[in-house]
Design an enzyme around this catalytic site. Structure first.
Site, PDB file in Angstrom:
ATOM      1  N   GLU A  74      -0.453  -8.092  -5.633  1.00 14.57           N
ATOM      2  CA  GLU A  74      -0.794  -7.280  -6.807  1.00 14.57           C
ATOM      3  C   GLU A  74       0.313  -7.299  -7.856  1.00 14.57           C
ATOM      4  O   GLU A  74       0.697  -6.265  -8.394  1.00 14.57           O
ATOM      5  CB  GLU A  74      -1.115  -5.846  -6.374  1.00 14.57           C
ATOM      6  CG  GLU A  74      -2.290  -5.783  -5.410  1.00 14.57           C
ATOM      7  CD  GLU A  74      -2.748  -4.368  -5.061  1.00 14.57           C
ATOM      8  OE1 GLU A  74      -1.911  -3.465  -5.054  1.00 14.57           O
ATOM      9  OE2 GLU A  74      -3.943  -4.205  -4.805  1.00 14.57           O
ATOM     10  N   ASP A  90      -9.031  -2.990   1.993  1.00 16.24           N
ATOM     11  CA  ASP A  90      -8.053  -2.051   1.456  1.00 16.24           C
ATOM     12  C   ASP A  90      -8.419  -0.605   1.751  1.00 16.24           C
ATOM     13  O   ASP A  90      -8.837   0.121   0.848  1.00 16.24           O
ATOM     14  CB  ASP A  90      -7.951  -2.251  -0.070  1.00 16.24           C
ATOM     15  CG  ASP A  90      -6.845  -1.429  -0.679  1.00 16.24           C
ATOM     16  OD1 ASP A  90      -6.056  -0.863   0.079  1.00 16.24           O
ATOM     17  OD2 ASP A  90      -6.779  -1.362  -1.922  1.00 16.24           O
ATOM     18  N   GLU A 122      -7.096   7.905  -0.788  1.00 17.42           N
ATOM     19  CA  GLU A 122      -7.403   7.175  -2.016  1.00 17.42           C
ATOM     20  C   GLU A 122      -8.903   6.935  -2.187  1.00 17.42           C
ATOM     21  O   GLU A 122      -9.455   7.156  -3.253  1.00 17.42           O
ATOM     22  CB  GLU A 122      -6.652   5.833  -1.992  1.00 17.42           C
ATOM     23  CG  GLU A 122      -6.945   4.952  -3.186  1.00 17.42           C
ATOM     24  CD  GLU A 122      -6.108   3.676  -3.193  1.00 17.42           C
ATOM     25  OE1 GLU A 122      -5.325   3.452  -2.249  1.00 17.42           O
ATOM     26  OE2 GLU A 122      -6.248   2.895  -4.154  1.00 17.42           O
TER      27      GLU A 122
HETATM   28  O1  GCW Z   1      -4.912   0.416  -2.123  1.00 19.46           O
HETATM   29  C1  GCW Z   1      -4.200  -0.281  -3.047  1.00 19.46           C
HETATM   30  C2  GCW Z   1      -3.798   0.770  -4.012  1.00 19.46           C
HETATM   31  C3  GCW Z   1      -2.485   0.493  -4.679  1.00 19.46           C
HETATM   32  C4  GCW Z   1      -1.450   0.172  -3.616  1.00 19.46           C
HETATM   33  C5  GCW Z   1      -1.916  -1.055  -2.855  1.00 19.46           C
HETATM   34  C6  GCW Z   1      -0.979  -1.417  -1.713  1.00 19.46           C
HETATM   35  C7  GCW Z   1       0.888   0.666  -3.544  1.00 19.46           C
HETATM   36  O2  GCW Z   1      -4.813   0.962  -4.950  1.00 19.46           O
HETATM   37  O3  GCW Z   1      -2.144   1.637  -5.407  1.00 19.46           O
HETATM   38  O4  GCW Z   1      -0.173  -0.004  -4.145  1.00 19.46           O
HETATM   39  O5  GCW Z   1      -3.156  -0.815  -2.291  1.00 19.46           O
HETATM   40  O6  GCW Z   1      -1.266  -1.036  -0.598  1.00 19.46           O
HETATM   41  O7  GCW Z   1       0.000  -2.081  -1.949  1.00 19.46           O
END
Ligand code: GCW
Length: 699
Positions: free
Chosen positions: A291, A365, A393
């Site tokens: 990311e 995720d 989240e």
């Molecule tokens: O779930 C996603 C989140 C990000 C997070 C990423 C990760 C810390 O939306 O906010 O960043 O995963 O786990 O690296």
């Protein structure tokens, strides 16, 4: 005048009675049953210990505080026991005991309670176990417990930033007051340490994995040292999330290439410097090439090159390197499901023994329900750690009541079949299957500056459940829920039962009105709140919703059986068999692996479309039942907590409806089928629902 005095007294007394949740599950309120109190008091008249170790000191403090609160009687503290009816704390290094070094034995012997361990921190854990017994109303007259943690590193990962914000935090701002440290120590750090130690959590990474190099500056190391000093007596080691580009941003080097000698030297020196502040430093946690974060691939190197460089820097010390496997390329034709596996598979066996590769529970995720990550069981030569997300989240953030223990357990109990039947994910991550020395279970923390730490009062139970499962993953979600309820909310048996029942149902309910039948990733863009199944365009194709649900005129779901993606083949043949056919695949995972025609008949006897609608509607209906159940325990719950949860349940109901309407109306455009009777179609149109989501994107 008298009238005002009266009013004042009422106000004062309600203020005292109201519970803001700040004490978490360590309430230590006076037990109401006098007889029971007397029985406990008889066994806890004194605490005997001749150790002056800081960890034993805090153990004694905890006993004093706990017993004074629960029983109204503070025990005497003595060096040696000369009579019976007390608690003896003993540290016996190298004892022949079968418990692990930080495990403990808790037993009654010659009229005393003995808490014995090979280490001081084991004694502290034993003390918390004893207090938990008393808090939950268990007998302590005949104790015979030997307890060892199943996982060595039981860790919280904070996604807290230097500026006081928390990524994906839903409980206020960061609990770490970087602007005050190192001079002011917020008393909450101690409360935090106690809460973690009460569960056996023994490590914490204090900053976001999207890491700022600032945390490696002298200024911040001094602050982190102050935190480490507070946490140390409670057996908690501090880790730092590092930015891979630090040699450039901080060290002024031209590169951060892990094979560059100058870069390696920089990390060696930095690591040495950290140890001057924190001699027992836990180690580094790294999110690299994920990311947008920098990493070794920026220099044509591998994840192993990057991790091993840091492991080398850590070689003179006890610390380790935790390297995250959450990586995925933005390939519109690919399948994100396979990315972590694909990138790490060639590296199996190449990581330094000091490296743990930390894998999220599922391949995408932290979705409300994911099949276990295919890396578990497929990397025999790499120590894999588990990463769960405690902060919600995608699970209702801090407005939905969602107890996560069943979800954690579903993953831990999943059979990978890596070495035949029974090779569960838990047995991979505890190191037993492949004989790894290290083991790790991490949870992304849900703590913040809110008075009650976690936002929703019930979110505390997820921190609690994470810790208990990291210690012993064989505990049942029910047992943990009951324990937490008794410690936190009420000990009235009927209410305990009702609340436990609410908690156990809550995750399936949440999944029902958001992501039934194995759908995933249809949340509002960016903020990840509320539904947005129509999300077609985003910065990356795999951040849209259509990438995942693949709805069309034929059906719904992502075919991962080979035609579109062969992700299913990453699992062992037994798992492939189980999930590989429409008809056998458990409905909870169905649309993760299959594109199912709308009118295909499922094992429930309903067509896919009908079943989908029923699940959405049922989820909403069940939230109503949660509300009724909560009303029924009102008289046994602190008023402030009761009202707090009641209000949030109302929000949950409104938003469950939002999810339901959004999803059935949107998918209805593809299925072209009517909402099956007797379900009543939504009273609003798809456009109206879309507007609700748009509001979240307004500037
Ligand atoms: O779930 C996603 C989140 C990000 C997070 C990423 C990760 C810390 O939306 O906010 O960043 O995963 O786990 O690296």
């Amino acid at each position: 005048m008298i009238k005002y005095l009266f009013l004042f007294l009422i106000l004062v007394s309600t203020a005292v009675l109201a519970d803001d949740g700040s004490r978490l599950w360590l309430k230590y309120d006076l037990l109401s049953d006098g007889q029971q109190r007397e029985a406990y008091t008889k066994m806890t008249q004194f605490v005997a210990s001749n150790s002056s170790h800081p960890t034993v000191k805090v153990s004694i403090q905890e006993l004093e505080m706990g017993l004074k609160g629960l029983l109204g009687k503070t025990p005497l503290v003595v060096k040696t026991a000369t009579k019976t009816g007390g608690i003896i704390l003993t540290v016996v290094p190298n004892s022949p005991s079968t418990t692990a070094s930080d495990g403990f034995d808790l037993f009654t012997e010659k009229g005393n309670i003995v808490i014995s361990s090979q280490s001081e921190v084991g004694v502290l854990y034993g003390v918390f176990e004893l207090l938990r017994h008393i808090q939950t109303g268990k007998t302590i007259t005949k104790l015979s417990i030997s307890s060892s943690p199943k996982i060595k590193l039981r860790m919280l990962n904070h996604w807290d930033n230097a500026n006081g914000t928390v990524e994906r935090g839903y409980a206020g701002s960061s609990m770490w007051k970087w602007n005050e440290l190192p001079f002011r120590i917020d008393p909450r750090y101690i409360a935090y340490a106690r809460a973690n130690a009460s569960l056996g959590i023994n490590a914490t990474s204090i900053n976001n994995v999207n890491a700022s190099s600032r945390f490696l500056t002298d200024e911040y190391l001094e602050k982190i040292k102050a935190v480490a000093d507070v946490l140390r007596p409670y057996g908690i080691k501090v880790f730092i999330s590092v930015n891979f580009r630090s040699p450039r941003t901080l060290g002024g080097l031209k590169t951060s290439d892990p094979l560059d000698p100058e870069v390696r030297k920089w990390w060696n020196e930095k690591t040495k410097e950290i140890h001057r502040y924190i001699p027992d430093f836990g180690g580094y946690l790294v999110k690299a090439n994920s990311e947008g974060e920098p990493g070794p691939q920026d220099y044509g190197r591998t994840h192993a090159d990057g991790a091993n460089m840091l492991a080398e820097a850590m070689r003179p010390y006890s610390g380790i390197v935790i390297w995250r496997a959450f990586v995925y390329n933005a390939d519109p034709k690919g399948d994100r499901f396979k990315e972590g596996y694909a990138q790490f598979k060639p590296l199996d066996g190449m990581f330094d023994p000091k490296v743990i590769v930390q894998v999220k529970n599922g391949p995408i995720d932290f979705m409300p329900r994911e099949p276990f990550h295919p890396m578990f069981g497929a990397f025999p030569k790499t120590t894999l750690g588990m990463e769960f997300q405690i902060t919600q989240e995608y699970l209702g953030q801090s407005t939905h009541l969602t107890y996560l223990a069943p979800m954690f357990k579903e993953c831990l109990d999943s059979d990978t079949y890596a070495q035949g039947k029974g090779t569960t994910v838990a047995k991979i991550i505890d190191g037993s299957t492949e004989n790894h020395t290290l083991s790790l279970m991490a949870g992304v923390a849900n703590t913040g500056s809110d008075a009650n730490w976690c936002g929703h009062p019930f979110n505390q139970s997820n921190w609690y459940a994470f810790g208990r499962l990291a210690w012993d993953y064989t505990l049942s979600p029910e047992q943990i829920a009951e324990e937490w309820t008794r410690m936190t909310l009420t000990r009235k048996p009927q209410s305990v039962q009702k609340i436990t029942d609410m908690m156990l149902k809550s995750h399936p309910i949440y999944v029902s009105y958001t992501y039934p039948l194995g759908t995933s990733h249809m949340m509002g863009e960016g903020h990840h709140y509320g539904p947005e199944p129509w999300l077609t365009k985003a910065a990356r194709p795999d951040w849209t919703s259509i990438y995942y649900h693949r709805a069309d005129s034929i059906g719904l779901g992502f075919d991962r059986t080979g035609k579109v993606s062969n992700a299913l083949q990453l699992y062992s043949p037994e798992v492939q068999q189980l999930w590989g056919s429409h008809d056998k695949c458990p409905l909870d995972y169905l649309l993760w692996f299959h594109h199912v025609p709308w009118s295909h008949k499922l094992s429930t006897g309903r067509s896919l479309w009908d079943e989908l609608c029923h699940r959405y509607y049922d989820g909403v209906g069940q939230v109503g039942k949660l509300q009724t159940a909560w009303e029924s325990v009102k008289s046994d719950i602190d008023t402030e907590t009761f009202e707090n949860v009641k209000g949030r349940l109302k929000i949950q109901e409104r938003e469950a409806l939002w999810w339901r309407d959004a999803c059935v109306l949107y998918f209805g455009e593809f299925s072209k089928l009517l909402i099956p009777k007797p379900l009543v179609p939504p009273t609003r149109t798809l456009d109206e629902v879309k507007k609700l989501t748009e509001i979240y994107h307004l500037r």
